[in-house]
Design an enzyme around this catalytic site. Structure first.
Site, PDB file in Angstrom:
ATOM      1  N   PRO A 106       1.010  -1.228   0.038  1.00  0.00           N
ATOM      2  CA  PRO A 106      -0.470  -0.036   0.122  1.00  0.00           C
ATOM      3  C   PRO A 106       0.724   1.125   0.226  1.00  0.00           C
ATOM      4  CG  PRO A 106      -0.170  -1.096   2.495  1.00  0.00           C
ATOM      5  CD  PRO A 106       0.310  -1.947   1.761  1.00  0.00           C
ATOM      6  N   GLY A 110       3.851   3.641   5.130  1.00  0.00           N
ATOM      7  CA  GLY A 110       5.345   3.197   5.894  1.00  0.00           C
ATOM      8  C   GLY A 110       6.166   1.530   6.022  1.00  0.00           C
ATOM      9  N   LEU A 111       5.224   1.761   4.428  1.00  0.00           N
ATOM     10  CA  LEU A 111       5.627   0.087   4.163  1.00  0.00           C
ATOM     11  C   LEU A 111       6.617  -0.016   2.800  1.00  0.00           C
ATOM     12  CD1 LEU A 111       2.933  -2.609   4.924  1.00  0.00           C
ATOM     13  CD2 LEU A 111       4.577  -2.107   6.356  1.00  0.00           C
ATOM     14  N   ALA A 116      10.350   0.562  -2.223  1.00  0.00           N
ATOM     15  CA  ALA A 116      10.547  -0.613  -3.389  1.00  0.00           C
ATOM     16  C   ALA A 116       9.983  -0.868  -4.627  1.00  0.00           C
ATOM     17  CB  ALA A 116       9.486  -2.035  -2.350  1.00  0.00           C
ATOM     18  N   ASP A 157      14.531   3.381   4.653  1.00  0.00           N
ATOM     19  CA  ASP A 157      13.620   2.618   3.031  1.00  0.00           C
ATOM     20  C   ASP A 157      14.632   1.322   1.970  1.00  0.00           C
ATOM     21  OD1 ASP A 157      12.018   4.130   4.150  1.00  0.00           O
ATOM     22  OD2 ASP A 157      10.010   4.436   3.022  1.00  0.00           O
TER      23      ASP A 157
HETATM   24  O1  PMV Z   1       6.993   5.880   6.141  1.00  0.00           O
HETATM   25  P1  PMV Z   1       8.466   5.568   5.942  1.00  0.00           P
HETATM   26  O2  PMV Z   1       8.477   4.493   6.323  1.00  0.00           O
HETATM   27  O3  PMV Z   1       8.599   5.579   4.453  1.00  0.00           O
HETATM   28  O4  PMV Z   1       9.525   6.037   7.287  1.00  0.00           O
HETATM   29  C1  PMV Z   1       9.766   7.130   7.434  1.00  0.00           C
HETATM   30  C2  PMV Z   1      10.539   6.901   8.155  1.00  0.00           C
HETATM   31  C3  PMV Z   1      10.729   8.338   8.518  1.00  0.00           C
HETATM   32  O5  PMV Z   1      11.856   8.111   9.895  1.00  0.00           O
HETATM   33  C4  PMV Z   1       9.750   8.971   9.784  1.00  0.00           C
HETATM   34  C5  PMV Z   1      11.551   9.599   8.335  1.00  0.00           C
HETATM   35  C6  PMV Z   1      13.311   8.693   7.168  1.00  0.00           C
HETATM   36  O6  PMV Z   1      13.744   9.101   5.957  1.00  0.00           O
HETATM   37  O7  PMV Z   1      13.645   7.214   7.556  1.00  0.00           O
END
Ligand code: PMV
Length: 319
Positions: A106, A110-111, A116, A157
């Site tokens: 999704p 946050g995944l 990816a 990520d």
């Molecule tokens: O929302 P996500 O899973 O892409 O993660 C963001 C993680 C943060 O620490 C909030 C931002 C970052 O760039 O690390």
């Protein structure tokens, strides 16, 4: 033809503080993935090679020549990943080809969907030209593209997804992986609310700019939680992880990046018997995760999360 896929990822501990140099722990999530297929469709003709490159992402209704999604002012992440990869491979006049992208991850939840997709496209393109790129090179190209999604991404990520391993991540430092002495189980639940990370990261930055010493102290506390969590995971003391997740969630609430929906799911998981629970990623929506021990409890906790409004639930094993 060349095809590649890449997993999703979830941040276990340390989001947001990681942007300010504190460590974070994240793991790949293989139940969801992005896929890319690249096929040569002939020699390129005409003035601009990008007219002969077709980008198809049926999930988002995109079927377009690359040249139409290129823009200097608002670069399209898919155009950027194709251009940057060809540049890295030293190919300036590619044959005509078509890139088809699909994903079960999704978006904005946050995944790691953006990273990816990038990693899958980079590897499929390298494969088409019979070239191989190291995980580090793949991660670096994906990081450049992440900047278009997020503004100032820490790089977590693209790192976890390109290496597809559990990662202890410190911005700007060489990657460290960590070992999982005893497997543990997570239930990951999606609020169904897309929440752009760029906004929550920007809001935390405003808080930090207004009172640096206060927020540096909060980020330090997150850093301590992350260190303790790493040592618990590496020594197989997974029962220590639940309270650490709760502590991390409280610190994220203080940073204003939780939401009523995330808090409702965190509470539902805890009430149903999870050892600990927290939001994961940028927050304000997207996903939360709950630590489940023993794993037999997972289906009941997943059911409680669905009843509390979760739109999608994944049960995953770490290690
Ligand atoms: O929302 P996500 O899973 O892409 O993660 C963001 C993680 C943060 O620490 C909030 C931002 C970052 O760039 O690390």
């Amino acid at each position: 033809m060349s095809a590649a896929s890449a997993p999703g990822k979830i941040i276990l501990f340390g989001e947001h503080a990681v942007v300010y140099g504190r460590p974070a722990l994240a793991v790949p999530v293989t139940q969801v993935q992005a896929n890319a297929t690249v096929e040569k469709t002939g020699e390129f003709q005409g003035e601009n090679w990008a007219d002969s490159v077709l980008v198809a992402a049926p999930d988002i209704g995109l079927f377009s020549p690359l040249s139409r999604i290129q823009s200097e002012h608002a670069p399209h992440p898919l155009a950027a990943v194709i251009e940057n990869t060809l540049q890295r491979l030293g190919i300036d006049r590619p044959p005509a080809f078509r890139v088809t992208i699909g994903s079960t991850i999704p978006v904005a939840s946050g995944l790691g969907s953006g990273a990816a997709v990038s990693v899958a496209v980079i590897r499929a393109l390298a494969g088409l030209f019979e070239r191989s790129l190291s995980d580090e090179q793949v991660s670096a190209i994906a990081h450049e593209v992440e900047k278009l999604h997020h503004g100032t991404p820490s790089g977590i990520d693209n790192t976890v997804i390109a290496y597809a391993k559990p990662v202890y991540f410190v911005r700007g430092e060489p990657i460290q992986t960590f070992s999982v002495a005893r497997p543990f189980y997570l239930v990951i639940a999606d609020t169904g609310q897309a929440a752009p990370t760029r906004e929550s990261v920007g809001d935390v930055r405003k808080l930090w700019e207004a009172d640096k010493s206060r927020w540096e102290a909060v980020f330090d506390k997150v850093g301590e939680v992350v260190q303790e969590a790493r040592s618990a995971i590496e020594s197989g003391q997974t029962s220590r992880l639940g309270p650490l997740m709760d502590a991390n969630h409280a610190l994220l609430q203080e940073m204003t990046v939780s939401s009523p929906e995330l808090d409702r799911l965190v509470l539902a998981a805890k009430t149903a018997g999870a050892d600990g629970a927290k939001l994961s990623g940028g927050g304000r929506g997207g996903n939360m995760l709950a630590l489940v021990h023993p794993k037999e409890k997972a289906p009941a906790i997943a059911e409680s999360l669905r009843k509390a409004g979760a739109k999608n639930v994944i049960i995953t094993q770490v290690g």
